[in-house]
Design a protein around this motif. Sequence first.
Motif, PDB file in Angstrom:
ATOM      1  N   ALA A   1       0.828  -1.206   0.000  1.00 10.69           N
ATOM      2  CA  ALA A   1       0.000   0.000   0.000  1.00 10.69           C
ATOM      3  C   ALA A   1       0.863   1.258   0.000  1.00 10.69           C
ATOM      4  N   GLU A   2       1.949   1.225   0.763  1.00  9.78           N
ATOM      5  CA  GLU A   2       2.834   2.388   0.816  1.00  9.78           C
ATOM      6  C   GLU A   2       3.409   2.700  -0.561  1.00  9.78           C
ATOM      7  N   ALA A   3       3.944   1.678  -1.232  1.00 10.92           N
ATOM      8  CA  ALA A   3       4.585   1.904  -2.528  1.00 10.92           C
ATOM      9  C   ALA A   3       3.581   2.398  -3.565  1.00 10.92           C
ATOM     10  N   VAL A   4       2.418   1.770  -3.606  1.00  9.07           N
ATOM     11  CA  VAL A   4       1.397   2.186  -4.567  1.00  9.07           C
ATOM     12  C   VAL A   4       0.930   3.601  -4.262  1.00  9.07           C
ATOM     13  N   GLN A   5       0.721   3.897  -2.983  1.00  6.40           N
ATOM     14  CA  GLN A   5       0.263   5.230  -2.590  1.00  6.40           C
ATOM     15  C   GLN A   5       1.266   6.306  -2.991  1.00  6.40           C
ATOM     16  N   VAL A   6       2.543   6.054  -2.735  1.00 12.74           N
ATOM     17  CA  VAL A   6       3.568   7.049  -3.066  1.00 12.74           C
ATOM     18  C   VAL A   6       3.658   7.237  -4.585  1.00 12.74           C
ATOM     19  N   SER A   7       3.664   6.145  -5.330  1.00 13.36           N
ATOM     20  CA  SER A   7       3.730   6.247  -6.785  1.00 13.36           C
ATOM     21  C   SER A   7       2.514   6.983  -7.336  1.00 13.36           C
ATOM     22  N   PHE A   8       1.349   6.663  -6.805  1.00 11.72           N
ATOM     23  CA  PHE A   8       0.113   7.312  -7.231  1.00 11.72           C
ATOM     24  C   PHE A   8       0.150   8.807  -6.921  1.00 11.72           C
ATOM     25  N   ASP A   9       0.583   9.157  -5.711  1.00 12.99           N
ATOM     26  CA  ASP A   9       0.629  10.570  -5.313  1.00 12.99           C
ATOM     27  C   ASP A   9       1.670  11.350  -6.097  1.00 12.99           C
TER      28      ASP A   9
END
Length: 784
Positions: free
Chosen positions: A401-409
């Motif tokens: 979730a962290e990696a996806v969230q950061v990439s998305f943001d």
Amino acid sequence: MVGARLSLASSRSSGSSAGATTELNAWIHVGHDNQIEFILDKAEMGQGVITGLTAIVAEEMDVGLYSIRVKFAPVGDQYKNPAFLAQMTGGSTSVAASWDPLRQAAAEVKARLVGAAASSMGVDPNQCVIALMDGTNYGVVDKKSGKQMSFGQVTSAAAGLNLKKGSVQPKTRSQYRLLGKDKPITRYDAWDKVTGRTKYGIDTSVSETGSAVLNCVILRCPVSGGKLVDYQPRLAQDLGVSYLVKLKGGLAVVAPTFWQALQASRKIKCQWDFGPGASVNTADMQKSFRETLKTKRGDLVSIYDAALSSYETKLQAFKQCKTTADVIFEVPYVPHATMEPMNCTAFYQAGRCDIWVGSQAPAAAREVARLITGLKQENIEVHTSFLGGGFGRRGYQDFVAEAVQVSFDLFQQFKVVSPVKVTWTREDDFKHDYYRPIFSHRVQVGVKDDGTLGAWLHHLVGQSIFSYVADGLVDSIAKDSWPDAGATGRLLDASFNLPSIHALHGSQLGAGILDPNSFEGLVTDASLPNITHLPFACRIPYVTENFHLEYTHVKSNTPVGFWRSVGHSHTAFAKESVLDDLAHDSHRDPMEFRESLLKNALKSSSSYLKTVEGAAERIKRLQKVLDSVKKHSQWGSAPSGCSQGVALHESFDTFVAMVINVSLPTPQTIKVEHVFAAIDCGFVLTPDIVRAQVQGSIVFGLSAALKQEITLVNGQVQQNNFYDCDILRMHECPEIHVAIVDSDAKPSGVGEPGVPPVAPALRNAILAATKKRLYKLPLNLNEV
């Protein structure tokens, strides 16, 4: 081709006709270039499943193990683990759940290839065999005429061949040439690992992603569930990094390299809102647990054998026993401490998201990405890598979730189109784990005049894993971006296919009261679809009458999760330790005491025999492993200066007996000299891997029993790294001897069953050596 090795490429067919493959079923593809591909739908995390399952395919197809190229499976319904009805690796189910379907699938592929070749050559398929045709490629050979065709020549025709239902049967064990042979099989992935070619998630780079990878370190709230309020400095350029991304539970520091991100993160001062989690103190929890066990009844009171006797009657039976034990056992939070820290690389682009991760639950990883990005499933791809240790930790999705969230943001806020790798430090791993839950047990057991057990009353207090799962499988760091309140439920479905977990949120299961992980090993394993059914029956084979269990669930902000052997890791400690107390107080040999109780159990009319499937056979298998370890350890004739302890436990349909020899170099120093284990895990595919798994379990269990404890003060984990929460080092490792007991049963679990007997066998050896009775893990001679 002989000698082909591992490939981590997508399992989809290649575009060129020369290298194209034909899908003969979900697991086995055969290329026009004769290459056999096996699609591995389990995570390889060191347990050897890549060798064991590939060996099944090789056995049934009559080809060499190393002629098969293995690819990790994509996310797909066809790859769901039958044990969970979800695409997940865990619970010691990989071989057990794959045994029947994979043998059948491989046998049918062989039948298709033979049938298609025989038809093309105009020969009798019964006269055809699989063989190396030119020393390199496998094909179908007609023994009578000598005609032959390669796999690549017939694979397309084989795919269209209709097999009559029930016409193909897997081999019988007498026909095996690879499986079950007690000769070393070089592990499929050994060469790549020792030469450094194996790619783990943490190794993800431009060669996998196709684009330069940004690196990310995340500052997380030191209290679980806390929120980031403010941070200084506010600008990325002031720190010499690329970007700062504020998250609900932390701050992402993004830079070209991990080292740059890490150094910058150490210069940032964060202001946190700790929230209610700041009130958590493990010392207070354990004190409260003891008080509860001494003064209160449990939330869940199972009325075992209700028609025979009430709780009060059973308590009276306990008091009337000749010899009694009324003791409290305590186990702490324990970390997973995988060798490879948590990490994940995510690459969000408009309309697509790719994830590179070592995951025990890739379908759940995809669902996390869907919930965060809003993309459709078909636009999200999970690229599975090797795992540097799992033990249950990599079934959780917080780091994904962290990696996806950061990439998305980064894409949304800065229009950055670049993969981002989030790497946890070792300190992150220790402070933000999903720990083995903290538990305390009060055990009241009595021995009658005839030497049998007259009563067993058991009350345990602790934190439920399912309760924490029901509150949200993904860490709160990403929850703000979830599109709706039903996100947690859908993620649970992707992880476990158990809508009942979130449907019952707030009920007994959601509240953690009816969580079989809490008391497994003491009562019959609950079938999850029927989890609300009561009463359960006693799972302790020694007990023939007056058994009673109560459970008190405690809510806490501290994340808890599945840890190698889960509830068995603490229930076995209490169960097997109290037996030795009773044996010593009854002036009986602990080994003989267990033998006598098992013998009596077979003659009894206990609820165990009445309700546990195959109970009599299970007791006999327990007797066999106990007898085996007694002989191999030379029980009663320990080397000079050594004392022995024994423990016996069944978990994951596997039976393990263990004897540990200890010495005391000083009055306050414990040295483990030898460990003897006997295991019955059904039919053994690869004996060397079974031995390795038991050896690893023993080292894992000794580490927890002697060294590991997570403590919290004001909600903050006090341990940082291996220097204050250590694992067993090489110079501390004892001699380990593993005996495999022959069995005609189907294969069962191996990765976890070696862990539960370790702590009680060690504790019991210390009792024999010192007469000191230790009731708390980790074991410490100064705490008596």
